[in-house]
Design a protein around this motif. Sequence first.
Motif, PDB file in Angstrom:
ATOM      1  N   GLY A 107       0.813  -1.209   0.000  1.00 34.42           N
ATOM      2  CA  GLY A 107       0.000   0.000   0.000  1.00 34.42           C
ATOM      3  C   GLY A 107       0.843   1.253   0.000  1.00 34.42           C
ATOM      4  O   GLY A 107       1.831   1.373  -0.735  1.00 34.42           O
ATOM      5  N   HIS A 118       5.123   2.866  -3.889  1.00 38.39           N
ATOM      6  CA  HIS A 118       3.793   2.476  -3.425  1.00 38.39           C
ATOM      7  C   HIS A 118       3.408   1.151  -4.074  1.00 38.39           C
ATOM      8  O   HIS A 118       3.533   0.986  -5.288  1.00 38.39           O
ATOM      9  N   THR A 120       0.432  -0.780  -4.927  1.00 42.84           N
ATOM     10  CA  THR A 120      -1.028  -0.664  -5.007  1.00 42.84           C
ATOM     11  C   THR A 120      -1.643  -1.549  -6.084  1.00 42.84           C
ATOM     12  O   THR A 120      -2.799  -1.347  -6.455  1.00 42.84           O
ATOM     13  N   ASN A 121      -0.873  -2.515  -6.586  1.00 41.76           N
ATOM     14  CA  ASN A 121      -1.426  -3.425  -7.597  1.00 41.76           C
ATOM     15  C   ASN A 121      -1.018  -4.875  -7.358  1.00 41.76           C
ATOM     16  O   ASN A 121      -1.139  -5.715  -8.245  1.00 41.76           O
ATOM     17  N   GLU A 241      -6.390  -0.201   0.072  1.00 42.27           N
ATOM     18  CA  GLU A 241      -5.212   0.612  -0.226  1.00 42.27           C
ATOM     19  C   GLU A 241      -4.565   0.002  -1.471  1.00 42.27           C
ATOM     20  O   GLU A 241      -3.446  -0.511  -1.451  1.00 42.27           O
ATOM     21  N   HIS A 242      -5.308   0.084  -2.572  1.00 39.90           N
ATOM     22  CA  HIS A 242      -5.004  -0.666  -3.789  1.00 39.90           C
ATOM     23  C   HIS A 242      -5.810  -0.035  -4.914  1.00 39.90           C
ATOM     24  O   HIS A 242      -6.803   0.654  -4.671  1.00 39.90           O
ATOM     25  N   GLY A 269     -10.981   3.333  -3.156  1.00 36.45           N
ATOM     26  CA  GLY A 269      -9.579   2.982  -3.378  1.00 36.45           C
ATOM     27  C   GLY A 269      -8.989   3.939  -4.382  1.00 36.45           C
ATOM     28  O   GLY A 269      -9.495   5.044  -4.584  1.00 36.45           O
ATOM     29  N   THR A 276      -0.145   7.471  -7.959  1.00 36.14           N
ATOM     30  CA  THR A 276      -0.187   8.167  -6.682  1.00 36.14           C
ATOM     31  C   THR A 276       0.979   9.142  -6.604  1.00 36.14           C
ATOM     32  O   THR A 276       1.906   9.085  -7.407  1.00 36.14           O
TER      33      THR A 276
END
Length: 306
Positions: A107, A118, A120-121, A241-242, A269, A276
């Motif tokens: 996250g 980050h 996020t995936n 958080e994705h 999300g 980001t």
Amino acid sequence: MMQDLRDAVIATLVDEQNNGANLSVMVADSTSTSKIAPFEKAFPDRVINVGIAEQNMVGMAAGVALSGRTVFTANAAPFLFARSNEQVKNDICYTETNVKMLGLNAGFAYGPLGATHHCTNDIAIARTFGNLQIFAPADAVQASAIARYAIQHNGPVYIRMDSDKVPVLHDESYRFVPGKPEVLQQGEGALVFCLGTLAHEALAAKDEGITLVSLPSLWPLDEAAVVELITRHQQVITMEEHVLSGGLSSIIGEIMLRHGLRQRFTPLGIPAYEFTHSSSRSALRRQFRIDAEGLKTTLHQAVAAA
């Protein structure tokens, strides 16, 4: 009580090794990130630091697993999937080697370091690999229980790990059941599904009367239990958080589509196709409405629109 998930997992590895497990841990210049020191001190010959070479780490982990050991990799989640995607796919998942991957600092954990750091995936990527069980603990007790399960399970496992100290939600009687949705709070309002430690943000909005469900096990997942929860509510919200493509919202949305469920559905999300930016984790959560106040706002808007 506040506790770091990493401390709990490493303590579990020490305990399991002392009790006869045949473990090795591989890190990619991530000894401090993984907080591996207690395990390394107790079993120095069972920790291998490959340096900043995640692809080598994953390939070597698969090779050591083929020798009969249960191998944990422990490094930053963004680099596990970005740099060693092919090795995770082919060396671990396709060949079903007995490797357990700890995705650390998932996250927004690296907040100010920005989009390059980050993660996020990771869930979206992990879901495309076959043979891979995927977990996201909400607290240290759950993280420890998942680690114990992973050691007993023969095959690839990915555990999405947070890096903050968070409140402990479970007591020592907790037993992890793969696939089982966990109802943390029962209410009369909206149904909120949370990914990992975002459960704590949702719990902070408890005055809204929500039913809060954590999904520590994203695969396997008891789909019938999820459907039963959804059918008892009119409003469904997901918090992660994705990115909103391939993660928790996709999992719930796909289930609703397969079963013809028509509840109002609001995913919270990171919008797809966005990067980001550099900021604190709290600021980023606030931006994407995945904090307590963001959830409250979403709930109030849903009531107004009903």
